[in-house]
Design a protein around this motif. Structure first.
Motif, PDB file in Angstrom:
ATOM      1  N   LEU A 568       0.841  -1.189   0.000  1.00  0.00           N
ATOM      2  CA  LEU A 568       0.000   0.000   0.000  1.00  0.00           C
ATOM      3  C   LEU A 568       0.880   1.244   0.000  1.00  0.00           C
ATOM      4  O   LEU A 568       2.082   1.183   0.272  1.00  0.00           O
ATOM      5  N   GLY A 569       0.270   2.390  -0.293  1.00  0.00           N
ATOM      6  CA  GLY A 569       1.058   3.615  -0.483  1.00  0.00           C
ATOM      7  C   GLY A 569       0.952   4.638   0.624  1.00  0.00           C
ATOM      8  O   GLY A 569       1.922   5.286   0.977  1.00  0.00           O
ATOM      9  N   LEU A 570      -0.282   4.848   1.166  1.00  0.00           N
ATOM     10  CA  LEU A 570      -0.510   5.852   2.222  1.00  0.00           C
ATOM     11  C   LEU A 570      -0.053   7.254   1.807  1.00  0.00           C
ATOM     12  O   LEU A 570       0.494   8.002   2.614  1.00  0.00           O
ATOM     13  N   ASP A 571      -0.246   7.599   0.546  1.00  0.00           N
ATOM     14  CA  ASP A 571       0.089   8.938   0.040  1.00  0.00           C
ATOM     15  C   ASP A 571       1.573   9.264   0.206  1.00  0.00           C
ATOM     16  O   ASP A 571       1.958  10.424   0.357  1.00  0.00           O
ATOM     17  N   ALA A 572       2.404   8.221   0.201  1.00  0.00           N
ATOM     18  CA  ALA A 572       3.838   8.429   0.378  1.00  0.00           C
ATOM     19  C   ALA A 572       4.436   9.076  -0.862  1.00  0.00           C
ATOM     20  O   ALA A 572       3.965   8.848  -1.978  1.00  0.00           O
ATOM     21  N   PRO A 573       5.487   9.894  -0.708  1.00  0.00           N
ATOM     22  CA  PRO A 573       6.162  10.452  -1.886  1.00  0.00           C
ATOM     23  C   PRO A 573       6.823   9.339  -2.696  1.00  0.00           C
ATOM     24  O   PRO A 573       7.108   8.256  -2.183  1.00  0.00           O
ATOM     25  N   GLU A 574       7.075   9.659  -3.957  1.00  0.00           N
ATOM     26  CA  GLU A 574       7.586   8.635  -4.861  1.00  0.00           C
ATOM     27  C   GLU A 574       8.890   8.018  -4.378  1.00  0.00           C
ATOM     28  O   GLU A 574       9.085   6.792  -4.481  1.00  0.00           O
ATOM     29  N   GLU A 575       9.799   8.816  -3.846  1.00  0.00           N
ATOM     30  CA  GLU A 575      11.100   8.276  -3.436  1.00  0.00           C
ATOM     31  C   GLU A 575      10.948   7.286  -2.285  1.00  0.00           C
ATOM     32  O   GLU A 575      11.651   6.282  -2.219  1.00  0.00           O
TER      33      GLU A 575
END
Length: 639
Positions: A568-575
């Motif tokens: 999952l991502g959780l609105d994390a930045p791309e890096e």
């Protein structure tokens, strides 16, 4: 060409149709209100059943040039059945059968077979080179009832004989299909008929194996005394005769027929609680053919056959109820300890996971099932929430463009909701994508469902849609909180087992507890496994290598048939996501990602604010999705 080098083990010739099974157990057909659709027809079932038992099977028949014909073809192909000689008939419709389950002894059924496609088989459809490519031909009695199909079957049998193929007959006597009852009486299993007896006895010499119930041997032998009937059949053929005796088991006759049952050897059946006897004979035949064609001896062949039949009578439907090879072998390896296979949790789980319709080697999922976050974006932009469904259609367009450009090929997926995304779900369903749908009330803790009871929801869902449930869970939650969430998740799991939908369980440590140690994810997953919950998919945040290794060992121990893990991502930045991909890519259980706001967040906010037009939004979403696909592929390829 030797038998061991042939492309096919068995070609099945005979009935293939669509079965509509009533879902209301105990109801008359007159009162049945909904049906499940399955592959059906005796030969279609045997082709399917032998394929999932590990044989290279083929279906030689006709289906209509319509939705039902395509359904049957796809169902057979999915399990590896060769359909190169399953002919599309442009002038006839696929046959249908409507069936009900009233009680243990009453199974009303109606055959809709007036000039149906499989009865359009002609001798011209039988190609010698195709028949010769197999080790065996298996036919069913129905196709001996009509001059054209009878001629086609006889041609196939003559070719089989000339090439030293094995030949098998499942008598499969249905009086209605021989014109002996009213059209609506498909339930009657026996009516004496000298004509039918003669028609069967005329062809018995073509077969090496003849299989039937006692009633079916009554019609084949022209006597209602079973042993007398078997003696009469023996006068027409030297074939091995296998007589099914219901729950008792079966008897194999290789030579002369004795005068009494006491001197025969009964291959005992398996005790189960009977739900539905329809189709048990096709399952029996599938197991028997596995043992016979693999030269495992009659004792083992009958073990396979009896167990296959027993498992099917305890389940709804026929073809989808048949055990796979792995499932059957597991049962037979534990048969002394499994007194009731229909109630065995491990066996039922094996059936669920080894009959899955699609395989996914990896997945790059664009998740835009967000509801609360998009509603907040709309409010911040002073935009009406009615624009969100249009936004989701544009997000799907960007996803489809990225999938084409990246050449995802069977690796693309979306997560989308019904609140704002129903038209999006409708648009992508049936296109071969992985599709997940959320059921949780956004942000709920303890967990609640957005649209009510899980059973009332899933009844309307396409079976290809995956149930996605997000739960905020912490091992140090209160006893009351954990008990409430556990109870609902267990209910969701049972609901998915009942409906046949897959379950993706997404676990996130809650924000209101600052203790976010990674080891808790292993603890939470272990807890769910102890409860008997075995999700098809897990969705977890990026973790450190040691955490991934611990979770991998847990899955291998508790559910080696798990589909895998999505990040999952959780609105994390791309890096940050890129780093998470790099750590997870080394873990075979991690199959890919399901990320949303990192892809759609900024473009969607600007679109809602009127700063982006539709085309620019789609382009930016596509490019963001492509970046993550490239990151994932780069991480995988670096291994």
């Amino acid at each position: 060409m030797s038998t061991q080098q042939k492309p096919l083990d068995v070609i099945c010739i005979g009935r293939i149709a669509v079965d509509f099974y009533g879902q209301q157990i105990g109801a008359r057909l007159e009162d049945t209100s909904s049906f499940s659709k399955y592959l059906g027809g005796s030969s279609g079932n045997v082709a399917y059943g032998t394929a999932i038992q590990g044989l290279k099977s083929a279906m030689l028949a006709r289906v209509g040039d319509e939705h039902n014909g395509r359904f049957l073809r796809e169902e057979l192909q999915r399990v590896g059945v060769d359909t190169s000689s399953l002919i599309t008939d442009t002038t006839r419709l696929t046959g249908l059968v409507i069936l009900g389950i009233k009680d243990q002894d009453t199974f009303p059924l109606i055959f809709y077979r007036d000039n149906c496609a499989d009865m359009g088989l002609t001798p011209e459809d039988i190609r010698e080179e195709y028949i010769a490519s197999s080790r065996a031909v298996a036919v069913t009695g129905t196709h001996l009832s009509h001059p054209d199909t009878r001629a086609a079957v006889l041609k196939a049998l003559k070719i089989a004989r000339s090439h030293n193929l094995r030949t098998a007959l499942d008598i499969d006597y249905r009086p209605v299909l021989w014109g002996l009852t009213s059209l609506g009486d498909g339930e009657t299993r026996f009516i004496a008929s000298k004509h039918v007896t003669q028609q069967l006895q005329e062809v018995m010499h073509y077969f090496d194996l003849v299989v039937g119930t006692e009633e079916e041997f009554h019609i084949a032998g022209g006597s209602t005394d079973t042993l007398t009937a078997l003696k009469n059949v023996r006068q027409s053929t030297n074939a091995t005769l296998v007589c099914k005796r219901g729950p008792l088991g079966c008897v194999v006759f290789e030579g002369n027929i004795p005068d009494g049952w006491e001197v025969t050897r009964l291959h005992s059946g398996v005790r189960v609680e009977v739900l539905n006897v329809l189709g048990a004979g096709d399952a029996f035949m599938s197991g028997l053919l596995r043992g016979w064609l693999n030269d495992e001896g009659w004792e083992q062949a009958c073990r396979y056959a009896n167990a296959c039949g027993a498992l099917v009578v305890s389940r709804h439907g026929c073809a989808p109820a048949m055990p796979t090879k792995e499932e059957l072998d597991d049962f037979l390896n534990r048969e002394n300890e499994v007194k009731r296979p229909d109630r065995d949790i491990h066996l039922n789980h094996l059936h669920r996971v080894t009959t899955r319709k699609r395989q996914w080697r990896e997945l790059c999922v664009f998740a835009f099932d967000h509801r609360r976050q998009l509603a907040e974006m709309a409010h911040e932009a002073n935009a009406d929430e009615t624009r969100i469904p249009t936004l989701k259609k544009l997000l799907l367009l960007g996803a489809e463009m990225a999938a084409i450009e990246a050449g995802l090929d069977d690796c693309s997926g979306i997560l989308a909701d019904t609140t704002y995304g129903q038209s999006t779900l409708n648009a992508i369903t049936g296109k071969g994508w992985w599709i997940g749908r959320p059921i949780e009330l956004p942000g709920s803790r303890p967990l609640r469902l957005e649209h009510g009871n899980i059973g009332s929801q899933l009844i309307d869902w396409p079976l290809e849609h995956v149930v996605k449930c997000l739960v905020f869970y912490h091992p140090h939650d209160s006893i009351e909180m954990r008990a409430q969430q556990d109870e609902l998740i267990l209910d969701i799991w049972h609901g998915c087992n009942k409906s046949g939908h897959e379950l993706l369980l997404e676990v996130i440590l809650p924000e209101d507890n600052p203790d976010h140690e990674e080891r808790y994810y292993h603890e939470i997953l272990s807890h769910f496994y102890r409860m008997g919950i075995q999700p098809d998919w897990w969705k977890l945040p990026p973790l450190a290598p040691e955490s991934w290794h611990a979770i991998s060992r847990l899955i291998e121990d508790k559910d080696p048939h798990c589909r895998g893990i999505l990040l999952l991502g959780l609105d994390a930045p791309e890096e940050k996501l890129k780093a998470g991909f790099t750590a997870a890519a080394k873990v075979p259980w991690v199959k890919g990602f399901a990320v949303g706001r990192t892809i759609f967040g900024q473009p969607s906010r600007r679109w809602l604010q009127g700063e982006l037009d539709d085309e620019t939004l789609v382009e930016q979403v596509k490019n963001n999705y492509l970046k993550l696909i490239d990151y994932w592929r780069a991480a995988r390829s670096a291994l």
